[in-house]
Design an enzyme around this catalytic site. Structure first.
Site, mmCIF file in Angstrom:
data_model
loop_
_atom_site.group_PDB
_atom_site.id
_atom_site.type_symbol
_atom_site.label_atom_id
_atom_site.label_comp_id
_atom_site.label_asym_id
_atom_site.label_seq_id
_atom_site.Cartn_x
_atom_site.Cartn_y
_atom_site.Cartn_z
ATOM 1 N N SER A 31 0.799 -1.220 0.000
ATOM 2 C CA SER A 31 0.000 0.000 0.000
ATOM 3 C C SER A 31 0.835 1.275 0.000
ATOM 4 O O SER A 31 0.335 2.340 -0.370
ATOM 5 C CB SER A 31 -0.946 0.020 1.203
ATOM 6 O OG SER A 31 -0.233 -0.066 2.418
ATOM 7 N N ASP A 344 -2.870 8.752 7.315
ATOM 8 C CA ASP A 344 -3.812 7.947 8.092
ATOM 9 C C ASP A 344 -3.048 7.192 9.169
ATOM 10 O O ASP A 344 -1.956 7.599 9.558
ATOM 11 C CB ASP A 344 -4.625 7.014 7.174
ATOM 12 C CG ASP A 344 -3.748 6.001 6.435
ATOM 13 O OD1 ASP A 344 -2.591 5.779 6.844
ATOM 14 O OD2 ASP A 344 -4.234 5.408 5.440
ATOM 15 N N HIS A 347 -0.017 5.195 6.814
ATOM 16 C CA HIS A 347 0.658 5.665 5.597
ATOM 17 C C HIS A 347 1.115 7.107 5.696
ATOM 18 O O HIS A 347 0.375 7.970 6.191
ATOM 19 C CB HIS A 347 -0.286 5.504 4.405
ATOM 20 C CG HIS A 347 -0.795 4.103 4.253
ATOM 21 N ND1 HIS A 347 -2.043 3.718 4.701
ATOM 22 C CD2 HIS A 347 -0.214 3.000 3.720
ATOM 23 C CE1 HIS A 347 -2.209 2.425 4.446
ATOM 24 N NE2 HIS A 347 -1.118 1.966 3.856
#
Length: 380
Positions: A31, A344, A347
């Site tokens: 991610s 977040d 990340h």
């Protein structure tokens, strides 16, 4: 918990570039660099909704787990990173002039891969797109096949390698075997894997992986990783840049989950064992494949000797998060995104991605890259 962010400076002046330093750029990861491959998968690990991508141009695809571009975007894009490099190294010169043992970088050295456009995600890449590279990264994916299954469907590193094999076959069909081999041998391949093998596997309660000691688990990961990198070499890759893992115990989600308002040292210690084995792995692969070059770059690991041009900020999230650590859909993020470390619960912001790209591409501290940086990897 303290993290680092890039000193807010203007980096978007017009830049004129010629041909890229490499003909193509292939990206494998999770991610941290996923740019849309998970958008249509049955998984909770997707970022194709606001406020993710809030600072992206409307012409760029969604799916990145940050407010803007990622480190692999910056490494590839000439019109952004080059002027950031110019200013970055000017700052480094200013703070290190009094140390005769340090190299002094100049604007002549500040250069990037030089692609005019973003490398597309595998999910949408086709035709001539394949000839300049593909991003295979998938949120929640890991070195191990089962990693990330708790969040839904994902594209593991093994599956990403299979996708790459499909792309190499398409390239051979398009340009012929001889030309395809020469092309693939000249490309840059970055691989950043392993964080989810800890976050979404080893540290999940009652996970089969958790039955191993941290040393045993790191050995399992490194052995499998080695086999996967050898497979990538078999598909024509010759220029490899591996990213170390970041301090996953110091993410806002880990800190909040601990209930102690402090980094989870157990998680950081486990990741350190894996990171410490990447350098010997690079040495082994360089010895085994004399026709290839492998390097390891620091990635999102916290530097221990921060130059004065890097600000240190409190690592709270920029967006309101749900119980999984992702931004609440359509929530309003903070206005101070340029000085936040995390967007977040897991990340980093575009700000941190820019720093990581700069230091991975042109290493300054000895801890930032081994045995060389990305610039010297692609130009030597």
């Amino acid at each position: 918990m303290l993290f680092f962010s890039f000193l807010a400076i203007p980096c978007f002046r017009k830049v004129v570039r010629g041909e890229p330093l490499v003909p193509c750029y292939f990206i494998f990861g999770d991610s941290l660099v996923d740019n849309g491959n998970n958008n249509n998968l049955k998984t909770s690990a997707k970022a194709n909704r606001a406020p993710y991508g809030i600072d992206l141009s409307r012409t760029w695809p969604s799916g990145r787990f940050t407010n803007g571009l990622t480190m692999v975007d910056f490494i590839g894009l000439s019109r952004f990173l080059s002027t950031c490099f110019d200013i970055l190294y000017e700052q480094r010169i200013l703070v290190k002039l009094n140390d005769p043992n340090d190299f002094i970088y100049t604007k002549a050295n500040s250069q990037d891969l030089g692609f005019a456009d973003l490398i597309p995600p595998y999910a949408t890449a086709s035709g001539d797109d394949l000839l300049r590279g593909v991003n295979y990264a998938s949120a929640s994916a890991g070195i191990r096949q089962e990693t990330g299954s708790n969040l839904g469907v994902h594209i593991s590193l093994d599956d990403q390698l299979q996708n790459h094999q499909n792309v190499t076959k398409a390239i051979v069909a398009s340009v012929g075997e001889a030309k395809a081999t020469k092309l693939l041998n000249s490309c840059l391949y970055t691989v950043g894997m392993g964080s989810n093998d800890y976050i979404n596997n080893y540290f999940i309660k009652r996970s089969p992986a958790s039955r191993n000691t941290p040393e045993q688990y790191a050995t399992l990961l490194i052995n499998q990783y080695s086999s996967q990198l050898k497979a990538l070499h078999g598909f024509g890759a010759r220029k490899f840049a591996l990213f170390k893992l970041g301090p996953i115990g110091c993410t806002p989600f880990a800190i909040a989950s601990s209930g102690k308002n402090a980094c989870v040292q157990e998680m950081n210690d486990a990741v350190k064992i894996f990171n410490d084995r990447l350098r010997p792995l690079v040495d082994q692969l360089n010895s085994a494949f004399t026709d290839a070059k492998f390097i390891v770059v620091n990635g999102l690991a916290m530097p221990t000797d921060l130059p004065s041009w890097i600000n240190v900020v409190v690592a709270n999230t920029c967006c309101p998060t749900d119980p999984t650590g992702l931004c609440l859909p359509n929530s309003k993020p903070c206005h101070t995104r340029s000085i936040h470390a995390f967007f977040d619960g897991f990340h980093p912001t575009e700000t941190v991605h820019r720093v990581v790209a700069a230091t991975a591409y042109r290493a300054y501290l000895p801890t930032e890259a081994y045995p060389t940086d990305i610039y010297h990897l692609v130009t030597s």
